[in-house]
Design a protein around this motif. Structure first.
Motif, PDB file in Angstrom:
ATOM      1  N   THR A   2      13.407 -20.262  -0.700  1.00  0.00           N
ATOM      2  CA  THR A   2      14.109 -19.223  -0.807  1.00  0.00           C
ATOM      3  C   THR A   2      12.617 -17.818  -1.248  1.00  0.00           C
ATOM      4  OG1 THR A   2      16.192 -19.012  -1.977  1.00  0.00           O
ATOM      5  CG2 THR A   2      15.233 -17.237  -2.094  1.00  0.00           C
ATOM      6  N   LEU A   3      11.735 -18.170  -2.190  1.00  0.00           N
ATOM      7  CA  LEU A   3      10.526 -17.657  -2.584  1.00  0.00           C
ATOM      8  C   LEU A   3      10.006 -16.843  -1.925  1.00  0.00           C
ATOM      9  CD1 LEU A   3      10.593 -17.465  -6.294  1.00  0.00           C
ATOM     10  CD2 LEU A   3      11.486 -15.894  -4.687  1.00  0.00           C
ATOM     11  N   ARG A   4       9.983 -18.818  -1.144  1.00  0.00           N
ATOM     12  CA  ARG A   4       8.230 -18.777   0.322  1.00  0.00           C
ATOM     13  C   ARG A   4       9.191 -18.555   1.669  1.00  0.00           C
ATOM     14  NH1 ARG A   4       9.243 -24.278   2.144  1.00  0.00           N
ATOM     15  NH2 ARG A   4      10.981 -22.925   3.257  1.00  0.00           N
TER      16      ARG A   4
ATOM     17  N   VAL B  68       4.529  -7.606  -4.703  1.00  0.00           N
ATOM     18  CA  VAL B  68       5.625  -8.187  -5.554  1.00  0.00           C
ATOM     19  C   VAL B  68       5.620  -7.623  -7.145  1.00  0.00           C
ATOM     20  CG1 VAL B  68       7.341  -9.366  -7.186  1.00  0.00           C
ATOM     21  CG2 VAL B  68       6.659 -10.054  -4.926  1.00  0.00           C
ATOM     22  N   VAL B  69       6.164  -6.284  -7.789  1.00  0.00           N
ATOM     23  CA  VAL B  69       5.496  -5.771  -8.167  1.00  0.00           C
ATOM     24  C   VAL B  69       6.624  -6.157  -9.764  1.00  0.00           C
ATOM     25  CG1 VAL B  69       6.101  -3.452  -9.849  1.00  0.00           C
ATOM     26  CG2 VAL B  69       5.817  -3.347  -7.042  1.00  0.00           C
ATOM     27  N   VAL B  70       6.414  -6.470 -10.756  1.00  0.00           N
ATOM     28  CA  VAL B  70       7.235  -7.860 -12.021  1.00  0.00           C
ATOM     29  C   VAL B  70       7.877  -6.987 -12.568  1.00  0.00           C
ATOM     30  CG1 VAL B  70       5.595  -9.463 -11.443  1.00  0.00           C
ATOM     31  CG2 VAL B  70       4.730  -7.751 -12.901  1.00  0.00           C
ATOM     32  N   ASP B  71       7.251  -5.629 -13.165  1.00  0.00           N
ATOM     33  CA  ASP B  71       8.072  -4.831 -14.459  1.00  0.00           C
ATOM     34  C   ASP B  71       8.052  -3.340 -13.444  1.00  0.00           C
ATOM     35  OD1 ASP B  71       5.486  -3.537 -13.652  1.00  0.00           O
ATOM     36  OD2 ASP B  71       4.803  -3.403 -15.144  1.00  0.00           O
ATOM     37  N   ASP B  72       8.915  -2.493 -14.244  1.00  0.00           N
ATOM     38  CA  ASP B  72       9.135  -0.954 -13.923  1.00  0.00           C
ATOM     39  C   ASP B  72       8.546  -0.731 -13.756  1.00  0.00           C
ATOM     40  OD1 ASP B  72      12.234  -1.939 -14.288  1.00  0.00           O
ATOM     41  OD2 ASP B  72      11.716  -0.903 -16.146  1.00  0.00           O
ATOM     42  N   ALA B  73       8.249   0.604 -12.134  1.00  0.00           N
ATOM     43  CA  ALA B  73       7.286   1.208 -11.776  1.00  0.00           C
ATOM     44  C   ALA B  73       7.658   2.573 -10.990  1.00  0.00           C
ATOM     45  CB  ALA B  73       6.783   1.093 -10.601  1.00  0.00           C
TER      46      ALA B  73
ATOM     47  N   GLU C 173       5.275   5.065  -1.801  1.00  0.00           N
ATOM     48  CA  GLU C 173       3.669   4.915  -1.686  1.00  0.00           C
ATOM     49  C   GLU C 173       3.525   3.691  -0.903  1.00  0.00           C
ATOM     50  OE1 GLU C 173       0.613   6.883  -3.467  1.00  0.00           O
ATOM     51  OE2 GLU C 173       2.246   8.359  -4.698  1.00  0.00           O
ATOM     52  N   TRP C 174       3.783   2.499  -1.669  1.00  0.00           N
ATOM     53  CA  TRP C 174       3.581   0.896  -1.455  1.00  0.00           C
ATOM     54  C   TRP C 174       4.073  -0.020  -0.339  1.00  0.00           C
ATOM     55  CZ3 TRP C 174      -1.103  -2.069  -2.607  1.00  0.00           C
ATOM     56  CH2 TRP C 174      -1.619  -1.345  -3.312  1.00  0.00           C
ATOM     57  N   GLY C 175       5.033   0.712  -0.381  1.00  0.00           N
ATOM     58  CA  GLY C 175       6.645   0.734   0.737  1.00  0.00           C
ATOM     59  C   GLY C 175       6.654   0.668   1.377  1.00  0.00           C
ATOM     60  N   ALA C 176       5.552   1.782   2.226  1.00  0.00           N
ATOM     61  CA  ALA C 176       5.286   2.583   3.379  1.00  0.00           C
ATOM     62  C   ALA C 176       4.040   2.104   4.167  1.00  0.00           C
ATOM     63  CB  ALA C 176       4.599   3.958   3.134  1.00  0.00           C
ATOM     64  N   ALA C 177       3.078   1.358   3.180  1.00  0.00           N
ATOM     65  CA  ALA C 177       2.338   0.682   3.864  1.00  0.00           C
ATOM     66  C   ALA C 177       2.352  -1.548   3.417  1.00  0.00           C
ATOM     67  CB  ALA C 177       0.978   1.001   2.862  1.00  0.00           C
ATOM     68  N   HIS C 178       3.505  -1.300   2.733  1.00  0.00           N
ATOM     69  CA  HIS C 178       2.955  -3.047   3.099  1.00  0.00           C
ATOM     70  C   HIS C 178       4.744  -3.019   2.300  1.00  0.00           C
ATOM     71  CE1 HIS C 178      -0.862  -2.998   2.030  1.00  0.00           C
ATOM     72  NE2 HIS C 178      -1.130  -1.629   0.739  1.00  0.00           N
ATOM     73  N   ARG C 179       5.282  -4.943   2.899  1.00  0.00           N
ATOM     74  CA  ARG C 179       6.606  -5.059   2.446  1.00  0.00           C
ATOM     75  C   ARG C 179       6.416  -4.994   0.897  1.00  0.00           C
ATOM     76  NH1 ARG C 179       4.662  -8.690   5.795  1.00  0.00           N
ATOM     77  NH2 ARG C 179       5.032 -10.951   4.470  1.00  0.00           N
ATOM     78  N   LEU C 180       6.890  -4.196   0.475  1.00  0.00           N
ATOM     79  CA  LEU C 180       6.816  -3.857  -1.393  1.00  0.00           C
ATOM     80  C   LEU C 180       8.327  -4.695  -1.808  1.00  0.00           C
ATOM     81  CD1 LEU C 180       6.273  -3.143  -3.278  1.00  0.00           C
ATOM     82  CD2 LEU C 180       7.933  -0.998  -3.353  1.00  0.00           C
ATOM     83  N   TYR C 181       8.277  -5.338  -2.906  1.00  0.00           N
ATOM     84  CA  TYR C 181       9.296  -6.077  -3.736  1.00  0.00           C
ATOM     85  C   TYR C 181       9.688  -6.047  -5.173  1.00  0.00           C
ATOM     86  CZ  TYR C 181      10.150  -9.409   0.861  1.00  0.00           C
ATOM     87  OH  TYR C 181       9.906  -8.898   1.833  1.00  0.00           O
ATOM     88  N   ARG C 182      10.854  -5.724  -5.524  1.00  0.00           N
ATOM     89  CA  ARG C 182      10.781  -5.582  -6.924  1.00  0.00           C
ATOM     90  C   ARG C 182      10.846  -6.734  -7.637  1.00  0.00           C
ATOM     91  NH1 ARG C 182      13.562   0.132  -8.838  1.00  0.00           N
ATOM     92  NH2 ARG C 182      12.435   1.265  -7.347  1.00  0.00           N
ATOM     93  N   LEU C 183      10.705  -7.474  -8.175  1.00  0.00           N
ATOM     94  CA  LEU C 183      10.823  -8.961  -9.186  1.00  0.00           C
ATOM     95  C   LEU C 183      12.266  -9.386  -9.155  1.00  0.00           C
ATOM     96  CD1 LEU C 183      10.486 -11.586  -9.775  1.00  0.00           C
ATOM     97  CD2 LEU C 183       9.237 -10.730 -11.848  1.00  0.00           C
ATOM     98  N   SER C 184      12.478  -8.115  -9.836  1.00  0.00           N
ATOM     99  CA  SER C 184      14.183  -7.552 -10.633  1.00  0.00           C
ATOM    100  C   SER C 184      15.239  -7.887  -9.906  1.00  0.00           C
ATOM    101  CB  SER C 184      14.302  -6.794 -11.165  1.00  0.00           C
ATOM    102  OG  SER C 184      13.833  -5.225 -10.733  1.00  0.00           O
ATOM    103  N   ASP C 185      14.982  -7.671  -8.365  1.00  0.00           N
ATOM    104  CA  ASP C 185      15.867  -7.430  -7.322  1.00  0.00           C
ATOM    105  C   ASP C 185      15.831  -8.726  -6.755  1.00  0.00           C
ATOM    106  OD1 ASP C 185      15.857  -4.531  -7.466  1.00  0.00           O
ATOM    107  OD2 ASP C 185      15.027  -4.307  -6.013  1.00  0.00           O
TER     108      ASP C 185
END
Length: 170
Positions: A59-61, A144-149, A156-168
């Motif tokens: 799933t993560l891959r 992948v952001v591993v904590d709260d931000a 900003e980061w989501g506009a330039a890269h595929r961004l995931y929150r670890l909690s999601d």
């Protein structure tokens, strides 16, 4: 111990372990075949069976779009599951695990590692992410952001890269 825990640094247990041969465990040493329902990864928060671990890695891959050409780096986080699974997911894909040198967990030192090692996937805490410039690393595809931000930083980061929150990701 008396409460059902095996305390490996108790003198009796230590002596018993020291008396065991140093040879690797082989299939001949197993009492029975290993099955899909057997424990594969034991963490403080949960235990994954072999089947669950294989499914989680897949799933993560797929979610991160990891391939054998990917290069992944993780800066220490507080989520034990992420810390344990990131190298398993990356190595099971045949990708490269990039090790962060001591003292390179933020700022220009981290930026240099990400650039020089052609990192495509990162797991970062907000404290590291906030010291980098979104969009400045041409090889970086997934963050992948591993904590709260803060939402602004994530936007900003989501506009330039595929961004995931670890909690999601559950």
């Amino acid at each position: 111990g008396a409460d059902g825990w095996l305390v490996v640094d108790e003198p009796g247990v230590r002596d018993e372990l020291a008396a065991q041969p140093a040879d690797p465990v082989t299939y001949a040493d197993r009492l029975r075949p290993v099955g899909s329902a057997d424990p594969a990864l034991v963490l403080s928060s949960r235990t994954f069976t072999n089947a669950e671990l294989v499914e989680r890695i897949g799933t993560l891959r797929d979610r991160y779009e990891l391939t054998y050409e990917s290069r992944s780096l993780a800066v220490g986080g507080v989520d034990i599951e992420a810390v344990a699974l990131e190298p398993l997911v990356v190595s099971a894909t045949g990708a490269v695990v990039v090790v962060v040198p001591e003292g390179a967990s933020s700022g220009t030192a981290l930026d240099s590692v990400l650039y020089n090692e052609w990192v495509t996937h990162v797991h970062l805490p907000e404290a590291s992410l906030s010291t980098l410039e979104p969009g400045s690393l041409e090889d970086l595809a997934v963050v992948v952001v591993v904590d709260d931000a803060p939402d602004g930083l994530l936007e900003e980061w989501g506009a330039a890269h595929r961004l995931y929150r670890l909690s999601d990701l559950d």
